[in-house]
Design a protein around this motif. Sequence first.
Motif, PDB file in Angstrom:
ATOM      1  N   ALA A   7     -42.975   8.761  75.797  1.00 39.24           N
ATOM      2  CA  ALA A   7     -42.079   8.730  74.643  1.00 39.24           C
ATOM      3  C   ALA A   7     -40.912   9.709  74.776  1.00 39.24           C
ATOM      4  CB  ALA A   7     -42.857   9.045  73.372  1.00 39.24           C
ATOM      5  N   ARG A   8     -40.893  10.531  75.834  1.00 44.66           N
ATOM      6  CA  ARG A   8     -39.831  11.509  76.020  1.00 44.66           C
ATOM      7  C   ARG A   8     -38.501  10.835  76.334  1.00 44.66           C
ATOM      8  NH1 ARG A   8     -39.953  16.074  74.110  1.00 44.66           N
ATOM      9  NH2 ARG A   8     -38.299  16.619  75.583  1.00 44.66           N
ATOM     10  N   PRO A   9     -37.366  11.519  76.048  1.00 43.53           N
ATOM     11  CA  PRO A   9     -36.071  11.011  76.528  1.00 43.53           C
ATOM     12  C   PRO A   9     -36.081  10.907  78.046  1.00 43.53           C
ATOM     13  CG  PRO A   9     -35.777  12.806  74.945  1.00 43.53           C
ATOM     14  CD  PRO A   9     -37.241  12.767  75.281  1.00 43.53           C
ATOM     15  N   ARG A  10     -35.269  10.013  78.591  1.00 43.71           N
ATOM     16  CA  ARG A  10     -35.212   9.804  80.043  1.00 43.71           C
ATOM     17  C   ARG A  10     -33.826  10.154  80.584  1.00 43.71           C
ATOM     18  NH1 ARG A  10     -39.578   6.427  81.675  1.00 43.71           N
ATOM     19  NH2 ARG A  10     -41.084   6.412  79.952  1.00 43.71           N
ATOM     20  N   ASP A  11     -33.788  10.466  81.871  1.00 41.20           N
ATOM     21  CA  ASP A  11     -32.493  10.640  82.522  1.00 41.20           C
ATOM     22  C   ASP A  11     -32.009   9.297  83.033  1.00 41.20           C
ATOM     23  OD1 ASP A  11     -33.903  10.112  84.838  1.00 41.20           O
ATOM     24  OD2 ASP A  11     -33.395  11.991  85.841  1.00 41.20           O
ATOM     25  N   ALA A  12     -30.894   9.287  83.752  1.00 43.59           N
ATOM     26  CA  ALA A  12     -30.298   8.036  84.208  1.00 43.59           C
ATOM     27  C   ALA A  12     -31.196   7.276  85.179  1.00 43.59           C
ATOM     28  CB  ALA A  12     -28.939   8.318  84.866  1.00 43.59           C
ATOM     29  N   ARG A  13     -32.117   7.980  85.833  1.00 38.66           N
ATOM     30  CA  ARG A  13     -33.031   7.335  86.779  1.00 38.66           C
ATOM     31  C   ARG A  13     -34.293   6.818  86.094  1.00 38.66           C
ATOM     32  NH1 ARG A  13     -33.628  12.661  90.220  1.00 38.66           N
ATOM     33  NH2 ARG A  13     -33.889  13.322  88.036  1.00 38.66           N
ATOM     34  N   TRP A  52     -30.312  20.329  77.893  1.00 39.78           N
ATOM     35  CA  TRP A  52     -29.338  19.245  78.074  1.00 39.78           C
ATOM     36  C   TRP A  52     -27.934  19.837  78.043  1.00 39.78           C
ATOM     37  CZ3 TRP A  52     -30.505  13.786  78.076  1.00 39.78           C
ATOM     38  CH2 TRP A  52     -31.879  13.509  78.003  1.00 39.78           C
ATOM     39  N   ARG A  53     -27.102  19.401  78.967  1.00 42.62           N
ATOM     40  CA  ARG A  53     -25.723  19.870  79.039  1.00 42.62           C
ATOM     41  C   ARG A  53     -24.809  18.664  79.144  1.00 42.62           C
ATOM     42  NH1 ARG A  53     -26.939  25.106  79.735  1.00 42.62           N
ATOM     43  NH2 ARG A  53     -28.653  25.706  81.123  1.00 42.62           N
ATOM     44  N   GLY A  54     -23.968  18.476  78.138  1.00 44.89           N
ATOM     45  CA  GLY A  54     -23.072  17.322  78.135  1.00 44.89           C
ATOM     46  C   GLY A  54     -23.807  16.009  78.115  1.00 44.89           C
ATOM     47  N   GLY A  55     -24.946  15.989  77.445  1.00 43.67           N
ATOM     48  CA  GLY A  55     -25.721  14.762  77.346  1.00 43.67           C
ATOM     49  C   GLY A  55     -26.559  14.440  78.564  1.00 43.67           C
ATOM     50  N   VAL A  56     -26.651  15.392  79.509  1.00 39.60           N
ATOM     51  CA  VAL A  56     -27.409  15.179  80.753  1.00 39.60           C
ATOM     52  C   VAL A  56     -28.448  16.294  80.898  1.00 39.60           C
ATOM     53  CG1 VAL A  56     -27.266  15.010  83.267  1.00 39.60           C
ATOM     54  CG2 VAL A  56     -25.424  14.083  81.839  1.00 39.60           C
ATOM     55  N   PRO A  57     -29.693  15.975  81.216  1.00 39.78           N
ATOM     56  CA  PRO A  57     -30.703  17.027  81.399  1.00 39.78           C
ATOM     57  C   PRO A  57     -30.472  17.811  82.683  1.00 39.78           C
ATOM     58  CG  PRO A  57     -31.632  14.892  81.957  1.00 39.78           C
ATOM     59  CD  PRO A  57     -30.267  14.623  81.401  1.00 39.78           C
ATOM     60  N   ASP A  58     -30.688  19.121  82.607  1.00 42.36           N
ATOM     61  CA  ASP A  58     -30.532  19.993  83.774  1.00 42.36           C
ATOM     62  C   ASP A  58     -31.922  20.389  84.252  1.00 42.36           C
ATOM     63  OD1 ASP A  58     -29.910  21.840  85.687  1.00 42.36           O
ATOM     64  OD2 ASP A  58     -28.533  23.002  84.436  1.00 42.36           O
ATOM     65  N   PHE A  59     -32.470  19.626  85.207  1.00 43.16           N
ATOM     66  CA  PHE A  59     -33.838  19.839  85.672  1.00 43.16           C
ATOM     67  C   PHE A  59     -34.006  21.122  86.474  1.00 43.16           C
ATOM     68  CE2 PHE A  59     -34.092  15.190  84.995  1.00 43.16           C
ATOM     69  CZ  PHE A  59     -35.261  15.139  84.252  1.00 43.16           C
ATOM     70  N   ALA A  60     -32.911  21.710  86.962  1.00 41.89           N
ATOM     71  CA  ALA A  60     -33.012  22.920  87.776  1.00 41.89           C
ATOM     72  C   ALA A  60     -33.191  24.176  86.934  1.00 41.89           C
ATOM     73  CB  ALA A  60     -31.769  23.062  88.659  1.00 41.89           C
ATOM     74  N   GLU A  83     -29.418  19.576  72.142  1.00 37.48           N
ATOM     75  CA  GLU A  83     -29.459  20.971  72.572  1.00 37.48           C
ATOM     76  C   GLU A  83     -29.016  21.922  71.460  1.00 37.48           C
ATOM     77  OE1 GLU A  83     -30.761  23.755  75.114  1.00 37.48           O
ATOM     78  OE2 GLU A  83     -30.924  21.575  75.304  1.00 37.48           O
ATOM     79  N   THR A  84     -28.102  21.471  70.620  1.00 38.14           N
ATOM     80  CA  THR A  84     -27.686  22.305  69.494  1.00 38.14           C
ATOM     81  C   THR A  84     -28.850  22.566  68.554  1.00 38.14           C
ATOM     82  OG1 THR A  84     -25.409  21.473  69.593  1.00 38.14           O
ATOM     83  CG2 THR A  84     -26.112  22.469  67.529  1.00 38.14           C
TER      84      THR A  84
END
Length: 208
Positions: A7-13, A23-31, A197-198
């Motif tokens: 049920a978690r949000p997903r990245d583009a893959r 999340w930064r700019g709507g993209v998760p930062d996995f690092a 993220e906010t």
Amino acid sequence: MPPAIAARPRDARGYPVLAITPWRGGVPDFAVTSPARILVCAVERRCSICGLPLGKGPVWRVVAADEAAVIAAEPGHVENAAGTVEPPGHRSCMLYAAVVCPWLARPNARRRLDAEGAGLHVPRGEARGAVGEIGGAVVAFDTYEFTVGERVEFRYRGLVDFLPHLLGEEHVQALRDAPHREVEPVEACPPWLLSDETAAQERALRYQ
């Protein structure tokens, strides 16, 4: 995949994004792991993987080879006196992490990118390593304590269960059996541990 992780949000893959991943700019930062999100999970007693409540039972975490070897050698004398930046989670969530995360699953895995984790720096190319036939373990404790400074540090008390592995894939059967052994969550993850993220930062400010 456990339902709570599915049920978690997903990245583009299509990969699920952990509750402590910013999340930064709507993209998760996995690092990177988010100190704010880790703080929220610690205070609200939520799983760092799925973001849902941990409940009143034991808490789980994945440990590296060195710590797993110490536990295997002296299981009755385990206390995280020095503290760790690794937050807790559900049994099924930590089993899943041990199976699918390349860094956790294989002792010869190397970081493709530099990684930061609440004050911990893991350089690109560093291998996870093994101690003999132990590459790590999924471990349960009665409870945890935490302190807040430059980073959130956890101390785990009361060893409950110890599931060692050389390769994370050794936990596949336990992961498949997990839904039959555990009560499924009955609530949704709050927005501050999803992709907003906010909201995550604002929630953390309550506890600082």
